[in-house]
Design a protein around this motif. Sequence first.
Motif, PDB file in Angstrom:
ATOM      1  N   CYS A   1      97.436 -16.970  45.343  1.00 14.58           N
ATOM      2  CA  CYS A   1      97.195 -15.729  46.086  1.00 14.58           C
ATOM      3  C   CYS A   1      96.748 -14.578  45.178  1.00 14.58           C
ATOM      4  O   CYS A   1      95.948 -13.726  45.576  1.00 14.58           O
ATOM      5  CB  CYS A   1      98.453 -15.321  46.847  1.00 14.58           C
ATOM      6  N   ALA A   2      97.299 -14.533  43.958  1.00 16.99           N
ATOM      7  CA  ALA A   2      96.971 -13.424  43.069  1.00 16.99           C
ATOM      8  C   ALA A   2      95.511 -13.431  42.649  1.00 16.99           C
ATOM      9  O   ALA A   2      94.966 -12.386  42.255  1.00 16.99           O
ATOM     10  CB  ALA A   2      97.855 -13.479  41.828  1.00 16.99           C
ATOM     11  N   GLU A   3      94.847 -14.572  42.713  1.00 17.68           N
ATOM     12  CA  GLU A   3      93.465 -14.667  42.240  1.00 17.68           C
ATOM     13  C   GLU A   3      92.527 -13.771  43.049  1.00 17.68           C
ATOM     14  O   GLU A   3      91.564 -13.224  42.518  1.00 17.68           O
ATOM     15  CB  GLU A   3      92.975 -16.115  42.291  1.00 17.68           C
ATOM     16  N   CYS A   4      92.803 -13.614  44.325  1.00 20.24           N
ATOM     17  CA  CYS A   4      91.976 -12.737  45.163  1.00 20.24           C
ATOM     18  C   CYS A   4      92.584 -11.344  45.286  1.00 20.24           C
ATOM     19  O   CYS A   4      91.869 -10.342  45.254  1.00 20.24           O
ATOM     20  CB  CYS A   4      91.795 -13.330  46.555  1.00 20.24           C
ATOM     21  N   HIS A   5      93.897 -11.288  45.466  1.00 20.82           N
ATOM     22  CA  HIS A   5      94.547 -10.021  45.823  1.00 20.82           C
ATOM     23  C   HIS A   5      95.004  -9.223  44.613  1.00 20.82           C
ATOM     24  O   HIS A   5      96.067  -8.587  44.644  1.00 20.82           O
ATOM     25  CB  HIS A   5      95.718 -10.294  46.757  1.00 20.82           C
ATOM     26  N   SER A   6      94.233  -9.238  43.545  1.00 20.67           N
ATOM     27  CA  SER A   6      94.557  -8.482  42.336  1.00 20.67           C
ATOM     28  C   SER A   6      93.282  -7.873  41.766  1.00 20.67           C
ATOM     29  O   SER A   6      92.198  -8.423  41.927  1.00 20.67           O
ATOM     30  CB  SER A   6      95.209  -9.385  41.278  1.00 20.67           C
ATOM     31  N   SER A   7      93.442  -6.761  41.085  1.00 12.78           N
ATOM     32  CA  SER A   7      92.309  -6.166  40.374  1.00 12.78           C
ATOM     33  C   SER A   7      92.088  -6.918  39.073  1.00 12.78           C
ATOM     34  O   SER A   7      93.020  -7.454  38.478  1.00 12.78           O
ATOM     35  CB  SER A   7      92.594  -4.691  40.083  1.00 12.78           C
ATOM     36  N   ARG A   8      90.838  -6.919  38.605  1.00  8.21           N
ATOM     37  CA  ARG A   8      90.482  -7.660  37.394  1.00  8.21           C
ATOM     38  C   ARG A   8      89.853  -6.737  36.356  1.00  8.21           C
ATOM     39  O   ARG A   8      89.239  -5.721  36.696  1.00  8.21           O
ATOM     40  CB  ARG A   8      89.526  -8.802  37.739  1.00  8.21           C
ATOM     41  N   GLY A   9      90.012  -7.131  35.112  1.00  7.34           N
ATOM     42  CA  GLY A   9      89.432  -6.376  34.013  1.00  7.34           C
ATOM     43  C   GLY A   9      87.976  -6.729  33.783  1.00  7.34           C
ATOM     44  O   GLY A   9      87.372  -7.496  34.536  1.00  7.34           O
TER      45      GLY A   9
ATOM     46  N   VAL B   1      92.954 -11.142  35.580  1.00  9.78           N
ATOM     47  CA  VAL B   1      93.850 -10.394  36.461  1.00  9.78           C
ATOM     48  C   VAL B   1      94.626  -9.383  35.635  1.00  9.78           C
ATOM     49  O   VAL B   1      95.213  -9.719  34.597  1.00  9.78           O
ATOM     50  CB  VAL B   1      94.815 -11.343  37.198  1.00  9.78           C
ATOM     51  N   ILE B   2      94.634  -8.128  36.073  1.00 12.41           N
ATOM     52  CA  ILE B   2      95.392  -7.075  35.391  1.00 12.41           C
ATOM     53  C   ILE B   2      96.847  -7.180  35.826  1.00 12.41           C
ATOM     54  O   ILE B   2      97.170  -7.028  37.007  1.00 12.41           O
ATOM     55  CB  ILE B   2      94.819  -5.691  35.727  1.00 12.41           C
ATOM     56  N   GLY B   3      97.736  -7.470  34.876  1.00  9.87           N
ATOM     57  CA  GLY B   3      99.128  -7.763  35.206  1.00  9.87           C
ATOM     58  C   GLY B   3      99.823  -6.678  35.986  1.00  9.87           C
ATOM     59  O   GLY B   3     100.552  -6.947  36.940  1.00  9.87           O
ATOM     60  N   SER B   4      99.604  -5.410  35.634  1.00 13.20           N
ATOM     61  CA  SER B   4     100.289  -4.313  36.315  1.00 13.20           C
ATOM     62  C   SER B   4      99.795  -4.108  37.735  1.00 13.20           C
ATOM     63  O   SER B   4     100.440  -3.404  38.520  1.00 13.20           O
ATOM     64  CB  SER B   4     100.110  -3.013  35.522  1.00 13.20           C
ATOM     65  N   GLN B   5      98.646  -4.703  38.088  1.00 11.41           N
ATOM     66  CA  GLN B   5      98.086  -4.545  39.433  1.00 11.41           C
ATOM     67  C   GLN B   5      98.063  -5.869  40.189  1.00 11.41           C
ATOM     68  O   GLN B   5      97.350  -6.011  41.182  1.00 11.41           O
ATOM     69  CB  GLN B   5      96.676  -3.962  39.340  1.00 11.41           C
ATOM     70  N   ARG B   6      98.860  -6.810  39.719  1.00  8.43           N
ATOM     71  CA  ARG B   6      98.925  -8.118  40.357  1.00  8.43           C
ATOM     72  C   ARG B   6      99.416  -7.972  41.798  1.00  8.43           C
ATOM     73  O   ARG B   6     100.449  -7.362  42.050  1.00  8.43           O
ATOM     74  CB  ARG B   6      99.857  -9.021  39.551  1.00  8.43           C
TER      75      ARG B   6
END
Length: 542
Positions: free
Chosen positions: A219-227, A232-237
């Motif tokens: 789920c995190a692959e889509c619903h997270s911001s990326r650098g 995936v940016i950990g604090s915005q997971r």
Amino acid sequence: MALHRRTLYRLTGGAALLGVLGFVVLTSPWTWSATHPGRTLPDEGGADLANGRKVFVASDCATCHKTPGQEDDTVLGGGWALDTQFGVFHMPNISPDPQTGIGGWTLAQFDRALREGVGPGGAWPDGRNLYPAFPYTSYQRMTGTDVRDLYAYLRSLQPVDNKVQDHELKFPYAMRRGVGVWRLAFLDGKRGEESPVPAGVDAAQYRRGEYLVEGPGHCAECHSSRGLMGNVIGSQRYGGGKSPDGVDYFPNISPDETGIGFWSVNAIANYLHTGVSPIGRTAAGDMAEVVKNTAQLPREDLLAMAVYLKHLPAVHKPAPGMPEPNRTDTLVMLRNAVVAAPTLPTTPEQAIAQGGDAWVVGTKPVWLDQAGVGGSAPEQGKLLGGAPVHVAARNADRLELVLKGWQMAEAPSVVYQSKGHRVMLAVLDGAAASAVKRGKPETDADTGQSWVPVEVTLWSDAANLNADRKALWDYSQATYQKACSACHVLPDKQHFTANQWVGTLKAMKRFTSFNDDQYRLILTYLQNHSKDLRPNGKEAAK
């Protein structure tokens, strides 16, 4: 002078050689494997195809690898194009075709691709780096048993002969070998690491949800911001982020008020099963494809995922265009507010036939004589939303309606749907109440009240009726889901009794924008689907 020049050439050549060797070492899958613990796989002979199918749908394999233009999720010839900021990825064939698919892969090769991002073949003997558009950063958390079962299930499907074209990526991303550096930096090698179980939460359920969400569900692959490097940016997971093409936006699914903090566990599980959110919005686009898969998972798995999602760290991140929550006592008016009169689900007036049944949609005035319809004579009663009537006669736009129900002996001006239950169908004036035909009184066992079966014949017009009760309930259910169910998701569909709903919805009416007819339809729908009026799943008597 020549000596100095030769020395300079040697130094330059040596530096270049060291650079090439360093690049080869850094980008090699062997380097990553050497710095991370090895994997073990169970014996292929014990593969469970049923579990393999479950892992297949939980992992959302068909969404990317299904052959475009057909609905069968087991036809995995690939070919779907994913447009991203890095270029276009063409999803590969993962059918068991030995030439164009993965039919020639061993279990060990499949496992290495799934959990380490390295496929067989390529120009180098250490394997072919796979782009992280394939979510092995999540799949790395899958168990060996699930990997084996998924492999066995895929090999049981029909081979599809379809050679998919190569990716069309921008420079330098087209240098597949460079993915090895990315893997060293961002594939953390977390294999089954578990977060602490929150207090008061069932440990087994939480662990199952954690595994599904963080592993196969990715789920995190889509619903997270990326650098900048696509990590995936950990604090915005789970805090939401742009879609790969940068056009759309994947929502925040953390338990923050800017995410899904107001969703209950049941609401999340229901969404994963039906695709309908607590405010009545239906999943579309990529998420609609995901729901096709999650809808096939057992209810206990969906609840486990929901429990885990409810206990993620909250990420405060409003979506683009979403206002910040107002935590002050100052009234803030939002722009673009829209007020629209509701369109109620009515049957065309000419389609209301004599001899048929109908249900009241909007409150209707009634008279004892047809001469009162459309005239100046005061109405002699009202039929309320949800009331069932029989059309005994029709004269142009005037209808003779027969209403059956129950009355309390001491309240002859109100007609209820069922004995002992305050589901109101009509209110009558003195003359209409006198025209009611009453049967033999009966005592309700639960309340001790005396109830009388009644029948009354009244006249009205053909407006605000529906000849299809299911259409009426569908409208009422959708209206409820768009507003009330954002907070009021029941433990089960038949939680309240009919009488409990009267006070519950009445208390909330001042907080809604429903008109009286919408309110009545919602109330009647809920009452008719309550546990005491719908025993064993059957709808209340008409």
